[in-house]
Structures are given as C-alpha cells and as structure tokens.
Scaffold this motif. Structure first.
Motif, PDB file in Angstrom:
ATOM      1  N   UNK A   1       0.826  -1.213   0.000  1.00 24.71           N
ATOM      2  CA  UNK A   1       0.000   0.000   0.000  1.00 24.71           C
ATOM      3  C   UNK A   1       0.863   1.268   0.000  1.00 24.71           C
ATOM      4  N   UNK A   2       1.990   1.232   0.703  1.00 22.65           N
ATOM      5  CA  UNK A   2       2.806   2.444   0.832  1.00 22.65           C
ATOM      6  C   UNK A   2       3.764   2.680  -0.306  1.00 22.65           C
ATOM      7  N   UNK A   3       4.159   1.618  -1.008  1.00 25.83           N
ATOM      8  CA  UNK A   3       5.085   1.770  -2.118  1.00 25.83           C
ATOM      9  C   UNK A   3       6.447   2.259  -1.656  1.00 25.83           C
ATOM     10  N   UNK A   4       7.048   3.099  -2.476  1.00 25.81           N
ATOM     11  CA  UNK A   4       8.383   3.613  -2.165  1.00 25.81           C
ATOM     12  C   UNK A   4       8.369   4.669  -1.064  1.00 25.81           C
ATOM     13  N   UNK A   5       7.173   5.117  -0.673  1.00 26.44           N
ATOM     14  CA  UNK A   5       7.086   6.167   0.340  1.00 26.44           C
ATOM     15  C   UNK A   5       7.350   5.652   1.741  1.00 26.44           C
ATOM     16  N   UNK A   6       7.381   4.342   1.944  1.00 26.53           N
ATOM     17  CA  UNK A   6       7.545   3.791   3.283  1.00 26.53           C
ATOM     18  C   UNK A   6       8.465   2.578   3.231  1.00 26.53           C
ATOM     19  N   UNK A   7       9.310   2.468   4.248  1.00 26.38           N
ATOM     20  CA  UNK A   7      10.149   1.294   4.419  1.00 26.38           C
ATOM     21  C   UNK A   7       9.776   0.585   5.704  1.00 26.38           C
ATOM     22  N   UNK A   8       9.747  -0.748   5.699  1.00 17.11           N
ATOM     23  CA  UNK A   8       9.330  -1.491   6.878  1.00 17.11           C
ATOM     24  C   UNK A   8      10.130  -2.789   6.969  1.00 17.11           C
ATOM     25  N   UNK A   9      10.633  -3.078   8.152  1.00 18.99           N
ATOM     26  CA  UNK A   9      11.314  -4.333   8.450  1.00 18.99           C
ATOM     27  C   UNK A   9      10.889  -4.779   9.831  1.00 18.99           C
ATOM     28  N   UNK A  10      10.992  -6.101  10.069  1.00 18.05           N
ATOM     29  CA  UNK A  10      10.703  -6.627  11.400  1.00 18.05           C
ATOM     30  C   UNK A  10      11.906  -6.367  12.286  1.00 18.05           C
ATOM     31  N   UNK A  11      11.660  -5.861  13.471  1.00 17.03           N
ATOM     32  CA  UNK A  11      12.761  -5.445  14.328  1.00 17.03           C
ATOM     33  C   UNK A  11      13.633  -6.627  14.747  1.00 17.03           C
TER      34      UNK A  11
END
Length: 275
Positions: free
Chosen positions: A257-267
């Motif tokens: 949903x966020x595309x390149x605008x957001x980065x997410x990783x599991x801590x």
C-alpha cells in the motif's frame, strides 16, 4: 382727585410688588436649571455637518450667517429665545434628513463605482460559508460528479483529516484507553521498524475526534478503533493487524500500500537478528 402724596404711595406699593414678583420668579428659575449641554452639543454637531455639506456642494449664502452661528451655539433652532420641545423636534427632523441624505449619497456612489460587490441576496448559497461548501462526490476523470453542500463543520473535519493523512504514510487512529488500540500500536511501533514512523492520532483527546471517527466510518467502512491506514487506505483494526503479523504478512502489506514512500522491516527475527 387723589393727592400727589397718595399717588406716590400707590406707585411705591406697585413697584415693591413688581420687585417682589421678579425676585421669586428668579429664585424658581435658579432652583430648576435646564441642562441643555447635550442638546446644545447635538445641535452644534448637526449644524456643523450641514454647513460642511453646503460648503462641499457650493451652497450657503452670506445672509443671516451670524444668527445661524448663534442658534447653533445655543441650541435654539427655531429662534424663539429658549430651548423647548420645538427645538428637540427640529433636531430630530434635521438628523433624519442628514441620515437620508448620507444614505442617498452612498447609493449614488455605489451605482457609479465599478466592480461593486453583489448584494448579499445574490450570493447566499453560492459557495458562501453561511450555507456551506460545495463539493463533488464521485467525480471521474472528466470532473463530472454529484454536487453536494457540506456544512462548515464537515468542511473543517475534512480539512483536518486531510492534513493528518499527510503527516506520514502510516497513520494509526487510536484511543488512549482502548486495549485493541494498545495491541495494534505495540505491534507496529515495537515489533517493526517503519520509516517514516507511523503517526498516531488519539481520537479521545483530539478536539474533533468524534467527527473524524464518523468520517472514517463513512470513507473506510470501519467506524471503530484502531483504524490503521497506509497511504490513505485502511488495512484493518486490532484483530486484522494481529492476524497479518502472525501470518508474517504485515510488512509486505504495508509495502504494497505504501510503495516507495515507506520502508518497513521486522525489528527482531526468531534468532534475535534484525532483518
């Protein structure tokens, strides 16, 4: 025929009576003084305004000028030697004539002036704040859509909500006392590293919290909290966030949903390594 002595005595008696009467009359006038200060000031200002108006239009002659100035200074408009009800009536009539002349002058100036504003009766209901704002619902690429009028409060809520959605790609609409909101915030804020960080809105402390929650219910179909949105799209509440996390699909959903605008990783992974 009366003697000269009697004539003089009668004269003195009459003179004494006249003096006594004048004395008591003067005492009565002094005991009831008339406060004409306000009326005098009013006449002075009124007649001064009339003189200015006559001077601006080239009017006003020289005859009787001294008497007019005296009447204005004393407040004796009708020139009968005292200030009475006739003077008050004339003052009211003069004031009314001045107001009428001023209004007529304004109307003439507006009629001659270019780009004058429309009368209020012509603009009410055409985008005026009194009647609300006009917006289109369901507008397509061609701009066509149904026009609806929203109230001032609805417009304010829409503006505030749009501003919130621009704070970050991930928005968590929550309530500080809600256990489901606490669980969703714990997963998103502690278990994952999201860049930029999610923006949390506690609706129970926000001044427009109730209205924002109602608007979210209309636009997302979810009227409860938490309501997690990514780039303006709702991905669910507390149960949905927990289910996506248990299925190892939460990070991928946010990226989708966020595309390149957001980065997410599991801590932390299961072996304690950051991934």
């Amino acid at each position: 025929m009366p003697s000269p002595r009697r004539i003089r005595l009668l004269f003195y008696v009459v003179l004494a009576g006249v003096v006594t009467m004048l004395f008591f009359t003067a005492q009565q006038r002094q005991s009831r003084p008339a406060d004409t200060r306000t009326l005098r000031d009013f006449y002075g200002k009124t007649m001064g305004a009339m003189d200015k108006a006559r001077g601006a239009s080239g009017g006003g002659g020289g005859g009787g000028g001294g008497q007019a100035v005296m009447d204005k200074a004393t407040g004796d408009v009708d020139g009968d030697g005292d200030i009475d009800e006739d003077d008050e009536r004339l003052a009211r009539e003069t004031s009314e004539r001045l107001r009428a002349a001023e209004q007529k002058a304004k109307e003439l100036a507006n009629a001659k002036g270019p780009n004058r504003p429309d009368p209020p009766r012509d603009v009410i209901g055409v985008g005026s704040s009194a009647e609300g704002q006009v917006k289109k619902v369901g507008a397509g690429a061609d701009g066509a859509g149904e026009e609806v009028v929203e109230s001032e409060e609805e417009h304010e809520v829409e503006v505030v909500l749009n501003g919130i959605l621009k704070k970050a790609p991930v928005i968590i609409f929550s309530k500080s006392y809600c256990p489901h909101s606490k669980r969703a915030k714990g997963i998103l804020l502690e278990k994952y590293v999201i860049d930029p960080p999610p923006f949390v809105v506690e609706l129970d402390t926000h001044p427009l919290g109730r209205q924002i929650q109602d608007r979210l219910g209309e636009t997302t179909g979810r009227s409860t909290v938490p309501n997690v949105m990514v780039s303006g799209k709702s991905i669910g509440g507390g149960d949905e966030i927990a289910a996506l996390d248990s299925q190892k699909a939460l990070a991928e959903t946010i990226r989708t949903y966020g595309g390149k605008a957001v980065g997410v990783t599991e801590r932390f992974a299961g072996n304690g390594r950051v991934i």
